[in-house]
Design an enzyme around this catalytic site. Sequence first.
Site: not given
Lengths: 457, 457
Positions: A49, A87, A291, A313, A450
């Site tokens: 980010c 990988v 993600d 996280n 309200r």
Amino acid sequence: MPLLTRRLLVIGADAAGMSAASQARRRRPAAELEIVAFDRGNFSSYSACGIPYFVGGVVDDLASLVVRTPEEFREKHSIQVHLGHEVVEIDLDRGAVLVQHRESGGQRWEGFDELMVGTGAVPVRPPLPGADAQGIFGVQTLDDGVAVRAYVAEHRPGRAVIVGSGYVGLEMAEAFCALGLETHLVDGAAQPLQRLDPDMGALVADALREFGTILHLGQEVAGFEAGPDGRVAGVVTGEETIAAEVVVLGLGVRPNSALAEAAGVRIGPSGAIAVDQRMRTSRAGVWAAGDCAEKRHRISGRPVAVALGTHANKEGRVAGINLGGGYATFPGVIGTAVTKVGALEVARTGLGDAEAEAAGFVTDAAIAESTTRAGYYPGAAKITTKLVVERGTGRVLGGQIVGEEGAAKRIDAVALAVWNAMTVEELLGVDLGYAPPYSPVWDPVLAAARKAVDRLA
Amino acid sequence: MPLLTRRLLVIGADAAGMSAASQARRRRPAAELEIVAFDRGNFSSYSACGIPYFVGGVVDDLASLVVRTPEEFREKHSIQVHLGHEVVEIDLDRGAVLVQHRESGGQRWEGFDELMVGTGAVPVRPPLPGADAQGIFGVQTLDDGVAVRAYVAEHRPGRAVIVGSGYVGLEMAEAFCALGLETHLVDGAAQPLQRLDPDMGALVADALREFGTILHLGQEVAGFEAGPDGRVAGVVTGEETIAAEVVVLGLGVRPNSALAEAAGVRIGPSGAIAVDQRMRTSRAGVWAAGDCAEKRHRISGRPVAVALGTHANKEGRVAGINLGGGYATFPGVIGTAVTKVGALEVARTGLGDAEAEAAGFVTDAAIAESTTRAGYYPGAAKITTKLVVERGTGRVLGGQIVGEEGAAKRIDAVALAVWNAMTVEELLGVDLGYAPPYSPVWDPVLAAARKAVDRLA
């Protein structure tokens, strides 16, 4: 006789993978659990980010975006992190992955007892003509950020075009404007930031223009033009060709789940890896988080893919606790997101009008115009708060806030109301903080509640 | 035949009384309900919380503190407001109040069908020797604020002493420091702001010293000394005499319930007027709201007196809806409060350590040191978040936050967790807003929740 040492192999050394690794390590010493992580990129555990702020120069120190280096993981946590290693195949029957060293191309098999998949997301890149020109970037990894910044430093472009008006697109527009580039933003929709309802998105469009972005809305990108040097020269829409010397694609991301899918792990309807609340995939011993992992939207009830560090996280933490023999669950998401657009703070949570309708709710909405501080207190600025409410029950389904200093994090109050399925009447009664430097006597969120209550009555 | 016009008489033309009047008017036109309000002071519907900022010059325009003038009430709402008129007696059998014109001393009886009591609070003024010297002020009403400001302008004092370190005391200390006065703060307790736990109060003491306040803690005030001109010259404690040219008493307030009590209205254990959730007192046709009305603390379950504009507005609204034939309830309070102490933002909600223990809870606490933005983002500042948690269940009983820009209103997330009786585990899962300019990836509230969860496990 000592316990046999088991091996946890982590694919992706960013937020999800390394949170899982750290939590597993807290519960299992190295003699019991060996932990090794591979990442195709050149950085571990960084703030994705933060990339737009690094590109724009708000944040100058690349290292400050990295939360923990491989050295720290090795020395403090006995976790081996191998960067630059991709990988390329998972063989669940053999309990091994094929790792390729990116620089040399060399490959080897690495065995595991438990596998943690944290492969993140990849930018959406539609197969448009000319999309392979130089100078067209996605901005997803820190490597991407470094590449954009280097390209700008080397070629000193005067004109930038951002394609797509999601969070990253808007943040990159601000970054390029701050760097002095003439910055254009193209989007097929009529308003930027489609994760906001159109009435709130209009306020964002004003803020973008305020710091110099030139908007090309309602225009789908059809392709790119390149110069004879192979570098991007223009973005072609159905209506015009916008000259460009650097292009950033902000078309969103999709879960990077292909590797897991090829190995026979179940993929959910969102395209992300299906997981249960403990972050277990369909295959025993295989975990996923971040993600690349599917989440449940608590309000719509639907499986969704959301790329966001805070979820990564938390999910990584949950996976790691469970991997380490503990018990933890991830409760799902409600789509909270905040961003900065120049002086404007933009926030949303829960469902917007259209999302709520798509999820089968009949809704009403209430919008309150208010101020961030008591009206008489210096610095009081405009804030617009919208609540999306289920008709009949009055349940708060979502909210959106657009305003100046102090506006964004007020969404947390709405998020907690949505999370707890409160009605607007209940929300109106809540004892929120009040003091003139920080809020009018009717907090903006309560002012919206309200209004909604008055409308329901 | 037209309906008989009924008459609502309001005592106190501030937040509670006038919110009630306005709501009643929305539901009942003037032909059905005549509304008349009396206030002993010279202002209607003003922000009492703004007074310290008016005294300190942060807010210069007195009129900006007044939300609505008597003229506006009369012209827009057909509500008659009489300032400078004190109600000195209520006769419930006759359905009339005795009103005294403050300037002339003239009196007359005014009849009513419904009575709304919004008499507010009065500053605590212990009967200390010398307390009637000139230049000793409570700061409760806007008239008080005008008087302090006039006294400072006229006598140009060089040294101020604040007695008591509640919110108003701290705000007045900052105001006097800003005006260039040598400012002393005296309190019997070891830390300022006893509504915070001592560990958090210590941070506030540092902030007070930061902008120049000289603290005299652990000293009870025994009396005042006056000069030959009758003006205050010193504040006497058990240890020393602190020279003073102006003194502000910030010893808190008590509900102004004497008038109602004398009329036979039941007073609750807190000293405030006992009311039900619809703001009805023990006597039919008599309503009360605001600082003079008792509230239920939702966590301790106890009746409490809390003087705060946000409650007064909400309770007045509820009373007015019910008065006007509608249905509304006030759900109680949880003790949320925020204030500014120089560059520091200070917030609390729910129960502190000692309060929780007094209410019969066995507690644990978790404190997280964090930053207001992502650590790498410019302007990231320190924020300390404390959660008070019930041992065993993990329920969030309260929270306190001390930090810089953006810290105060984060208490709203904790307030909603307390309100909804969430556990720290549940709170940890909530989807709060995250973006580098506004929060680290673990929001400070979530960081504290995580610490509490780790401790419970």
